[in-house]
Design an enzyme around this catalytic site. Structure first.
Site, PDB file in Angstrom:
ATOM      1  CG  PHE A  94      50.776  25.433  24.670  1.00  0.00           C
ATOM      2  CD1 PHE A  94      50.534  26.635  23.622  1.00  0.00           C
ATOM      3  CD2 PHE A  94      49.769  23.895  24.524  1.00  0.00           C
ATOM      4  CE1 PHE A  94      51.431  26.008  22.907  1.00  0.00           C
ATOM      5  CE2 PHE A  94      50.157  23.775  23.356  1.00  0.00           C
ATOM      6  CZ  PHE A  94      50.866  24.502  22.434  1.00  0.00           C
ATOM      7  CG  ASP A 122      54.813  25.886  37.423  1.00  0.00           C
ATOM      8  OD1 ASP A 122      54.719  27.123  36.731  1.00  0.00           O
ATOM      9  OD2 ASP A 122      53.503  25.079  37.492  1.00  0.00           O
ATOM     10  CE  LYS A 154      46.687  28.491  34.113  1.00  0.00           C
ATOM     11  NZ  LYS A 154      47.547  27.469  33.845  1.00  0.00           N
ATOM     12  CG  ASN A 193      58.421  19.238  32.234  1.00  0.00           C
ATOM     13  OD1 ASN A 193      58.315  18.778  31.609  1.00  0.00           O
ATOM     14  ND2 ASN A 193      59.189  20.107  32.896  1.00  0.00           N
ATOM     15  CE  LYS A 215      49.789  32.131  32.986  1.00  0.00           C
ATOM     16  NZ  LYS A 215      50.959  31.037  33.394  1.00  0.00           N
TER      17      LYS A 215
HETATM   18  N1  CTP Z   1      54.915  29.183  31.329  1.00  0.00           N
HETATM   19  C1  CTP Z   1      55.423  30.295  31.372  1.00  0.00           C
HETATM   20  N2  CTP Z   1      56.672  30.423  32.191  1.00  0.00           N
HETATM   21  C2  CTP Z   1      56.359  29.944  33.718  1.00  0.00           C
HETATM   22  C3  CTP Z   1      55.578  28.392  33.448  1.00  0.00           C
HETATM   23  C4  CTP Z   1      54.776  28.670  32.601  1.00  0.00           C
HETATM   24  O1  CTP Z   1      55.626  31.078  30.465  1.00  0.00           O
HETATM   25  N3  CTP Z   1      57.566  29.542  34.575  1.00  0.00           N
HETATM   26  C5  CTP Z   1      53.787  29.099  30.648  1.00  0.00           C
HETATM   27  C6  CTP Z   1      53.760  28.183  29.766  1.00  0.00           C
HETATM   28  O2  CTP Z   1      54.876  27.366  28.579  1.00  0.00           O
HETATM   29  C7  CTP Z   1      52.557  27.507  29.356  1.00  0.00           C
HETATM   30  C8  CTP Z   1      51.994  28.904  30.686  1.00  0.00           C
HETATM   31  O3  CTP Z   1      52.493  29.563  30.757  1.00  0.00           O
HETATM   32  O4  CTP Z   1      52.572  28.453  27.793  1.00  0.00           O
HETATM   33  C9  CTP Z   1      51.148  27.659  30.882  1.00  0.00           C
HETATM   34  O5  CTP Z   1      50.484  28.369  32.500  1.00  0.00           O
HETATM   35  P1  CTP Z   1      50.846  27.643  33.288  1.00  0.00           P
HETATM   36  O6  CTP Z   1      50.502  28.814  34.489  1.00  0.00           O
HETATM   37  O7  CTP Z   1      52.050  27.161  34.478  1.00  0.00           O
HETATM   38  O8  CTP Z   1      49.809  26.369  33.793  1.00  0.00           O
HETATM   39  P2  CTP Z   1      49.831  25.003  33.474  1.00  0.00           P
HETATM   40  O9  CTP Z   1      51.376  24.276  32.830  1.00  0.00           O
HETATM   41  O10 CTP Z   1      48.139  24.514  33.000  1.00  0.00           O
HETATM   42  O11 CTP Z   1      49.739  25.117  35.094  1.00  0.00           O
HETATM   43  P3  CTP Z   1      48.900  25.125  36.518  1.00  0.00           P
HETATM   44  O12 CTP Z   1      48.034  23.926  37.231  1.00  0.00           O
HETATM   45  O13 CTP Z   1      50.403  25.641  37.103  1.00  0.00           O
HETATM   46  O14 CTP Z   1      48.033  25.908  36.168  1.00  0.00           O
END
Ligand code: CTP
Length: 405
Positions: free
Chosen positions: A326, A279, A340, A210, A344
């Site tokens: 984030f 992800d 979120k 990314n 989490k």
């Molecule tokens: N994160 C993590 N482990 C993952 C994916 C994300 O710890 N496998 C953390 C990232 O470092 C960040 C947060 O989770 O702090 C982001 O969460 P995420 O659910 O991936 O949110 P978004 O990036 O906003 O994406 P989405 O649209 O999928 O919700």
């Protein structure tokens, strides 16, 4: 070094110790400050502006009347932006001018035009240092709240042995730092910060990645170092260089980051997940051989473990470690970030709309909304270091609350 790091004005006046000011500039930069050097006319007899220019990577101010510089605007802009003014060496002449409000050159005018704290590191001959005029001027400045980095004893350039030698650069840089950044809740605290992207290998030459540059996480790590924390930075493969931190762990994939963070977080009082963790990863791992091209290729992807959610679960509702995540979204961020945060089990979500101008990946600035348990706060578009400072202000408040719990 980017535009948002705190700016220190470094005044250099005409003493033999002027060469040591170069080291002061370097040490301040090492601590994450930008330095604007201002050389008086007499300083230039001891050391050239080019030396400072090469070290600070910005033009040195040598005169109020330099060609191409609107002096009034320049000193007012600097006066407003700088977080401290340090004069090293400060001669008896400069000390006298500061004490009496004489503004006949850029440095003395800057002193009158700023509300930033002033530090002076005097250096002069012992008899001058002990002269009643100098003592009185110093007393006037001290009474005004000016910080004095006392000169040391030793051989002076004039052949005397006595007090008057410029303090050591490390002592001066430390004094500046203590004034700009007094000890707070993060001092001595152990922080784990993640930054950058992860790469999920498809085969030996291809990966899923990314656009994260790592800048946001790096800015947080650097600001935490500045506040006296010990920082463990876990970074993916970033195009920009990380700052100097206590411990740096480089990882590649989401799985590697998961392992590094879960192990490192055991000692941490705060974990900030600024990394853009993948992800999804190719199911069953990477192909051992390069995939030959043929017709359409279908990749089956599986979810990676959510590191932040795993940390939230492991905390079992305890206030420590403080957890910050984030959320990068396209579109208004607050509602999803709030959901979120609860899901989490973390304390703070830094939400940003990555589709907005100047926000998100691969840019120097960011515009975020801090979403916590008691509501949200939208911050204006700021440099990433300034966003980092705002996040750590919130973290400090959470640490203080956790200590009381
Ligand atoms: N994160 C993590 N482990 C993952 C994916 C994300 O710890 N496998 C953390 C990232 O470092 C960040 C947060 O989770 O702090 C982001 O969460 P995420 O659910 O991936 O949110 P978004 O990036 O906003 O994406 P989405 O649209 O999928 O919700």
């Amino acid at each position: 070094m980017s535009a948002g790091e705190p700016l220190i004005g470094l005044g250099v006046s005409g003493g033999i110790g002027a060469y040591k000011a170069v080291e002061v500039a370097r040490l301040l930069q090492k601590r994450g400050y930008r330095v604007q050097a201002i050389l008086t006319r007499h300083a230039r007899k001891f050391i050239g502006p080019l030396t400072f220019e090469a070290i600070t990577r910005r033009p040195v101010i040598t005169s109020q009347w330099a060609a191409g510089m609107n002096a009034d605007i320049e000193h007012i802009a600097l006066a407003t932006e700088m977080r401290a003014l340090v004069v090293a060496p400060a001669t008896a002449n400069v000390i006298g001018k500061f004490a009496h409000g004489i503004a006949d050159d850029f440095l003395s005018a800057l002193y009158l035009a700023t509300r930033a704290p002033l530090l002076i590191a005097p250096a002069m001959n012992t008899v001058m240092w002990e002269h009643a005029a100098v003592r009185e001027n110093l007393a006037t400045l001290t009474a005004r709240g000016v910080h004095v980095v006392e000169p040391g004893e030793g051989y002076l350039a004039c052949g005397w042995i006595g007090t008057g030698r410029l303090a050591e650069p490390e002592e001066i840089a430390e004094a500046v730092h203590r004034v700009v950044c007094p000890a707070g809740p993060l001092t001595g605290c152990h922080l784990l910060v993640t930054a950058g992207p992860t790469r999920e290998d498809i085969d030996p030459v291809r990966y899923l990645g990314n656009r994260s540059s790592g800048r946001m996480g790096f800015a947080i790590a650097q600001e935490a170092m500045r506040r006296g924390a010990t920082v463990h930075l876990v970074a993916g493969p970033t195009p920009v260089e990380p700052p100097a931190v206590t411990t740096l762990t480089r990882v590649r994939s989401a799985a590697e980051m998961h392992a590094a963070v879960m192990a490192g977080a055991v000692q941490a009082a705060v974990v900030i997940m600024a990394a853009a963790v993948a992800d999804y990863t190719p199911a069953g791992g990477a192909h051992g051989d390069k995939i030959d091209k043929g017709g359409p290729l279908t990749l089956t992807l599986e979810r990676t473990a959510d590191i932040l959610a795993d940390l939230g679960r492991r905390r079992h509702g305890a206030p420590m470690p403080v957890l910050v995540g984030f959320a990068a979204q396209t579109g208004p961020p607050v509602a999803r970030a709030a959901e979120k945060r609860v899901r989490k089990q973390v304390d703070l979500i830094v939400a940003n709309d990555v589709s907005a101008e100047g926000a998100g990946f691969d840019v120097e600035t960011n515009q975020v909304t801090l979403v916590g348990a008691s509501g949200h706060e939208a911050l204006p578009l700021m440099s990433k270091p300034a966003v980092a400072a705002a996040i750590l202000d919130r973290v400090e408040a959470l640490l203080t609350a956790a200590a009381r719990a």
